[in-house]
Design an enzyme around this catalytic site. Structure first.
Site, PDB file in Angstrom:
ATOM      1  N   SER A 157       0.868  -1.013  -0.217  1.00 47.46           N
ATOM      2  CA  SER A 157      -0.170  -0.024  -0.089  1.00 47.46           C
ATOM      3  C   SER A 157       0.946   1.248   0.150  1.00 47.46           C
ATOM      4  CB  SER A 157      -0.971   0.000   1.258  1.00 47.46           C
ATOM      5  OG  SER A 157      -0.343   0.124   2.319  1.00 47.46           O
ATOM      6  N   LYS A 195       1.344   4.059   7.217  1.00 51.20           N
ATOM      7  CA  LYS A 195       0.366   4.941   6.359  1.00 51.20           C
ATOM      8  C   LYS A 195       0.973   6.389   6.598  1.00 51.20           C
ATOM      9  CE  LYS A 195      -2.558   2.160   4.575  1.00 51.20           C
ATOM     10  NZ  LYS A 195      -1.841   0.697   4.982  1.00 51.20           N
TER      11      LYS A 195
END
Length: 236
Positions: A157, A195
């Site tokens: 990701s 993230k």
């Protein structure tokens, strides 16, 4: 491989369907797993669906179908229990101070030994509890002031930020970060993920660096910052 919470939810759904013929409601799942909000249940169900353990049936209320159970599932067929500790990326326990990673050690003038504390998800969040597995040698100029630890990356990701599956990220331990920093985030005291942090008023957005993954928005009490990315090591 399922996280502990994913397995607990899957077994709870299976038990209820065996007993009553219908899956439990989201509120019942939330209460059974002692989660603070239904968003955590949505996330767990999505992860189970992506891994092929359950299927959502369209146009039917509370329609879930258990496709398969994990190996040795019969060993865990009891109502899920809340663990006696609060998970953290660094192993810790409720009512105690979080485990502090072993200090970095100067090996020679060219390398510093940094503790590797397990794995971090750059993708679907994983169970946050990790242990000191081994040490890794880092160049001193890769580190900043303060405590550091390393995590092995699983998932893609953050690939557009240059972070690939199998990389080892170097994290400076901290509980706050600036807008745009790449952080280790603990979501609802249960799952950890790597993230980019975006602050949107009082809300917190955890932004992937891969268009295949959606940005997730949380309230300020749902996310705890465990550390900030300061370096990366890749083996070829």
């Amino acid at each position: 491989m399922l996280t502990q919470k994913q397995k607990e939810l899957l077994l709870f759904i299976h038990q209820r369907m065996q007993q009553e013929g219908v899956p439990p409601s989201f509120d019942e799942m939330k209460d059974a797993l002692d989660l603070k909000s239904k968003s955590g249940i949505h996330r767990l169900i999505t992860a189970l669906e992506e891994r092929g353990f359950i299927r959502r049936l369209a146009h039917r209320a509370r329609a879930l179908e258990v496709i398969k159970l994990p190996e040795n599932a019969t060993e865990g067929l009891q109502p899920p229990k809340r663990p006696a500790f609060m998970p953290s990326v660094i192993d810790g326990s409720r009512g105690k101070q979080p485990f502090v990673p072993p200090p970095s050690t100067i090996v020679d003038s060219r390398t510093v030994s940094v503790p590797v504390m397990g794995r971090i998800a750059a993708g679907v969040p994983i169970s946050a509890i990790q242990n000191h597995t081994h040490d890794i040698a880092c160049p001193p100029d890769l580190l900043t002031n303060g405590e550091h630890f390393a995590l092995e990356v699983r998932g893609d990701s953050m690939i557009d930020a240059g972070i690939h599956d199998g990389d080892t990220v170097i994290i400076r331990r901290c509980d706050s970060a600036e807008n745009g920093d790449i952080v280790v985030a603990l979501v609802e005291h249960e799952e950890a993920t790597l993230k980019r942090l975006r602050k949107r008023g009082s809300a917190i957005a955890l932004e992937a660096a891969n268009p295949a993954y959606e940005t997730r928005i949380f309230g300020p009490d749902q996310v705890d910052i465990q550390g900030r990315l300061v370096g990366l090591i890749r083996r070829y």
